[in-house]
Design an enzyme around this catalytic site. Structure first.
Site, PDB file in Angstrom:
ATOM      1  N   ASP A  76       0.818  -1.211   0.000  1.00 60.11           N
ATOM      2  CA  ASP A  76       0.000   0.000   0.000  1.00 60.11           C
ATOM      3  C   ASP A  76       0.854   1.264   0.000  1.00 60.11           C
ATOM      4  O   ASP A  76       0.468   2.278  -0.582  1.00 60.11           O
ATOM      5  CB  ASP A  76      -0.933   0.005   1.207  1.00 60.11           C
ATOM      6  N   ARG A 161       4.407  13.803  25.993  1.00 66.34           N
ATOM      7  CA  ARG A 161       3.413  14.804  26.358  1.00 66.34           C
ATOM      8  C   ARG A 161       2.134  14.601  25.570  1.00 66.34           C
ATOM      9  O   ARG A 161       2.164  14.311  24.370  1.00 66.34           O
ATOM     10  CB  ARG A 161       3.957  16.217  26.108  1.00 66.34           C
ATOM     11  N   ALA A 192      -7.022   1.649   7.163  1.00 68.63           N
ATOM     12  CA  ALA A 192      -5.612   1.960   7.385  1.00 68.63           C
ATOM     13  C   ALA A 192      -5.423   2.469   8.821  1.00 68.63           C
ATOM     14  O   ALA A 192      -5.817   1.797   9.778  1.00 68.63           O
ATOM     15  CB  ALA A 192      -5.150   2.978   6.340  1.00 68.63           C
ATOM     16  N   TYR A 193      -4.872   3.672   8.989  1.00 63.00           N
ATOM     17  CA  TYR A 193      -4.576   4.215  10.311  1.00 63.00           C
ATOM     18  C   TYR A 193      -5.848   4.346  11.153  1.00 63.00           C
ATOM     19  O   TYR A 193      -5.867   4.065  12.355  1.00 63.00           O
ATOM     20  CB  TYR A 193      -3.899   5.573  10.142  1.00 63.00           C
ATOM     21  N   PHE A 195      -8.450   2.533  11.170  1.00 61.25           N
ATOM     22  CA  PHE A 195      -8.807   1.202  11.674  1.00 61.25           C
ATOM     23  C   PHE A 195      -8.003   0.892  12.936  1.00 61.25           C
ATOM     24  O   PHE A 195      -8.541   0.402  13.931  1.00 61.25           O
ATOM     25  CB  PHE A 195      -8.542   0.166  10.589  1.00 61.25           C
ATOM     26  N   SER A 196      -6.703   1.187  12.906  1.00 61.85           N
ATOM     27  CA  SER A 196      -5.843   0.934  14.066  1.00 61.85           C
ATOM     28  C   SER A 196      -6.249   1.792  15.258  1.00 61.85           C
ATOM     29  O   SER A 196      -6.036   1.400  16.410  1.00 61.85           O
ATOM     30  CB  SER A 196      -4.382   1.217  13.699  1.00 61.85           C
TER      31      SER A 196
END
Length: 323
Positions: A76, A161, A192-193, A195-196
């Protein structure tokens, strides 16, 4: 006039170079003209020498708008780089997965020869995937303007932080909280992100924008799905001096000082993906994530059978029998 096919590969990997050489050879044998970037072609020539298929060089022998289609050999990440390359053209991309999940790819390495054959025969359709337009404002000045196919991810710049943000939809604040970041994604980027980060999986045909907080310290930090015409914004609050960083598709980054504002809207320029299969997204989802489907029996009969059973149940109930 012979069609030109751009072959894009992650030539830092031996498997990608072998696949590119195979694809270029088959394209040339079939009467099409393979095209590569100079650096990629030189990498392949260093391995295959005189066996390298005759290949034109992009931006030297032919311009991008003279290319019929782009074949992308890799994962991907390679497809996202290719999307960046063809951003301002109508060139569709057809991905052959050499990576792991490869959600954006159309076929696998074992199917490369068949995929090239489909390209030769023009046996593919082209679908358009929504992209997002991303603007960064600071002190009333536009400091960055970019785009993304998958997502715009606002992350904390200092891992020690927490980032303080407020999320906005259509010029109205939704919630403020401390977090590790916020993902603003397209349906394509939902696997992609986003989903995570715990966001929902959204079918590519759905027109929507997604918001997925990352490790938010808040009572209300649920993922949101909003209208495709909505204007999303995330402001980095100034109540602390914690800064952030914006990543678009994991490739283009912008520093976000306290007080910075990221605005996301639907872009007018889609990414065009070539498809050789009419596989439903549900089947692709199951295959890519290796989801368990044991015990599934499928729909009950044909529509005729179903209507017959409904009619029988209605007749039984009307006659006083067990419903």
């Amino acid at each position: 006039m012979s069609r030109r096919i751009l072959v894009l590969a992650h030539t830092g990997r031996q498997a990608a170079m072998a696949a590119a050489q195979e694809a270029c050879t088959q394209l040339h044998t079939s009467g099409l003209i393979p095209v590569m970037r100079r650096k990629d072609l030189e990498d392949i020539q260093s391995v295959y020498g005189v066996l390298t298929a005759p290949t034109e060089i992009l931006d030297e022998d032919v311009a991008l708008d003279g290319v019929d289609l782009g074949m992308v050999l890799g994962g991907d990440g390679t497809i996202l780089r290719a999307a960046e390359l063809v951003r301002d053209t109508n060139v569709p991309l057809l991905g052959v997965n050499l990576g792991h999940v490869g959600f954006l790819a159309e076929s696998e390495r074992a199917d490369l020869a068949q995929t090239v054959h489909w390209v030769v025969e023009r046996a593919y359709t082209v679908e358009e995937r929504m992209t997002i337009d991303v603007k960064v404002w600071f002190e009333n000045q536009l400091i960055a303007h970019t785009w993304a196919l998958n997502e715009a991810a606002i992350e904390k710049a200092d891992r020690q932080r927490m980032l303080e943000v407020v999320v906005e939809v259509d010029a109205r604040p939704i919630s403020s909280f401390g977090c590790d970041g916020v993902v603003l994604a397209t349906p394509t980027g939902s696997t992609a992100y986003s989903f995570s980060a715990g966001g929902p999986v959204v079918w590519p045909e759905v027109e929507a924008l997604l918001i997925a907080p990352i490790s938010a310290h808040a009572l209300f930090s649920r993922p949101l799905v909003v209208a495709p015409a909505s204007i999303l914004a995330v402001e980095v609050l100034t109540r602390t001096d914690a800064a952030g960083v914006l990543w678009c598709d994991g490739r283009r980054s912008v520093e976000l000082p306290p007080g910075a504002r990221v605005e996301v809207t639907r872009s007018a320029i889609p990414v065009r993906l070539a498809r050789t299969h009419s596989t439903p997204f549900s089947e692709r989802l199951v295959r890519k994530f290796q989801l368990p489907t044991q015990g599934w029996r499928g729909p009950v009969g044909s529509p005729g059978d179903l209507s017959d059973s409904v009619e029988i149940s209605r007749h039984t109930a009307d006659s006083g029998g067990p419903a």
